[in-house]
Design a protein around this motif. Structure first.
Motif, PDB file in Angstrom:
ATOM      1  N   THR A  16       0.817  -1.079  -0.355  1.00  0.00           N
ATOM      2  CA  THR A  16       0.106   0.160  -0.551  1.00  0.00           C
ATOM      3  C   THR A  16       1.134   1.128  -0.286  1.00  0.00           C
ATOM      4  OG1 THR A  16      -1.870  -1.355   1.124  1.00  0.00           O
ATOM      5  CG2 THR A  16      -1.931   1.048   1.544  1.00  0.00           C
ATOM      6  N   LEU A  20       0.868   3.733  -3.111  1.00  0.00           N
ATOM      7  CA  LEU A  20       0.082   5.019  -3.085  1.00  0.00           C
ATOM      8  C   LEU A  20       1.033   6.081  -3.111  1.00  0.00           C
ATOM      9  CD1 LEU A  20      -2.559   3.838   0.283  1.00  0.00           C
ATOM     10  CD2 LEU A  20      -2.424   4.275  -2.487  1.00  0.00           C
ATOM     11  N   GLY A  24       0.683   3.497  -7.290  1.00  0.00           N
ATOM     12  CA  GLY A  24      -0.702   2.436  -7.451  1.00  0.00           C
ATOM     13  C   GLY A  24      -0.372   0.809  -7.560  1.00  0.00           C
ATOM     14  N   GLU A 108       1.762  10.815  -8.946  1.00  0.00           N
ATOM     15  CA  GLU A 108       0.717  10.012  -7.761  1.00  0.00           C
ATOM     16  C   GLU A 108      -0.669   9.320  -8.775  1.00  0.00           C
ATOM     17  OE1 GLU A 108       0.319  13.016  -4.998  1.00  0.00           O
ATOM     18  OE2 GLU A 108       2.350  13.305  -4.717  1.00  0.00           O
ATOM     19  N   LYS A 113      -7.263   7.461  -3.986  1.00  0.00           N
ATOM     20  CA  LYS A 113      -7.341   7.776  -2.811  1.00  0.00           C
ATOM     21  C   LYS A 113      -7.765   8.178  -2.497  1.00  0.00           C
ATOM     22  CE  LYS A 113      -3.043   9.240  -2.998  1.00  0.00           C
ATOM     23  NZ  LYS A 113      -1.603   9.991  -2.801  1.00  0.00           N
ATOM     24  N   LYS A 117     -11.107   4.038   0.341  1.00  0.00           N
ATOM     25  CA  LYS A 117     -10.344   3.618   1.215  1.00  0.00           C
ATOM     26  C   LYS A 117     -10.422   2.611   2.138  1.00  0.00           C
ATOM     27  CE  LYS A 117     -10.969   7.899   1.258  1.00  0.00           C
ATOM     28  NZ  LYS A 117      -9.693   8.790   1.575  1.00  0.00           N
ATOM     29  N   LEU A 121      -8.631   0.815  -0.429  1.00  0.00           N
ATOM     30  CA  LEU A 121      -7.649   0.793  -0.780  1.00  0.00           C
ATOM     31  C   LEU A 121      -6.218  -0.129  -1.037  1.00  0.00           C
ATOM     32  CD1 LEU A 121      -6.288   3.888  -1.999  1.00  0.00           C
ATOM     33  CD2 LEU A 121      -6.119   3.873   0.957  1.00  0.00           C
TER      34      LEU A 121
END
Length: 219
Positions: A16, A20, A24, A108, A113, A117, A121
């Motif tokens: 993760t 993130l 991703g 990014e 995000k 969640k 996520l």
């Protein structure tokens, strides 16, 4: 087809943070021969906006763009209930945010995000990373249908839907070569998601359960 290999929970957590802050990642399966993955070449991108499902709101949403060779088609975008329609619209954005992270190389991916969640996520980040690790992306069209929303109070909802990946194909990220693998039963996937409404008014996806080869979706 987007077949994925199951990933251990420890790997999900470790992945993760990496995803993130970079490319991703997505679901908890690994791409296969027919994984819809678009290449790193994203010169011609098109906005990925919900299909006339969402009414205008005052939420400051991150932009979403998919490459020109990647398309998600969402059936049943309106229900007549404004709350359910908002859930449907944010579900579309959630799906597009994952596919943007897979198909568009960027430092990014803020939309990922924004709409995913908690466990959703983590699973999304891991799924996306499988594409980058395998050097693949996807191209083509994925159809989403039989989309049903069940509200549970003012700030919680569940949503079920099907996906048809028979027209989405794996693509080599470096060579851009597409694998036109024939469709099969595993190209039909059923989804069951949990969503919650944030203080900002966004219907965030907090968990996703998927099942490949779903008979109820094979139509």
């Amino acid at each position: 087809m987007r077949t994925r290999a199951t990933t251990a929970a420890a790997t999900l957590l470790a992945t993760t943070t990496l995803l993130l802050t970079a490319c991703g990642s997505s679901s908890d399966d690994a791409p296969s021969d027919k994984s819809p993955i678009a290449g790193a070449d994203t010169g011609s991108s098109t906005p990925a906006t919900p299909s006339a499902t969402a009414t205008a709101d005052n939420i400051d949403r991150p932009s979403l763009k998919l490459p020109a060779d990647v398309k998600n088609v969402f059936e049943g975008g309106t229900s007549g209930d404004p709350v359910k329609d908002a859930v449907l619209a944010d579900n579309e954005r959630m799906i597009n945010s994952i596919d943007e992270a897979i198909t568009v190389d960027a430092n990014e991916h803020p939309a990922l995000k924004f709409y995913n969640k908690d466990n959703a996520l983590i699973a999304a980040a891991t799924y996306i990373k499988t594409y980058y690790d395998s050097g693949t992306t996807w191209t083509g069209m994925t159809r989403y249908y039989d989309r049903k929303v069940t509200l549970a109070g003012e700030k919680a909802a569940t949503m079920t839907y099907c996906a048809d990946e028979t027209k989405s194909y794996s693509k080599d990220r470096k060579t851009q070569k597409v694998k036109n693998t024939p469709g099969d039963a595993d190209d039909y996937v059923s989804y069951n998601t949990r969503m919650r409404k944030s203080a900002q008014g966004v219907w965030e996806t907090v968990s996703v359960v998927s099942r490949r080869g779903a008979e109820e979706c094979q139509r």
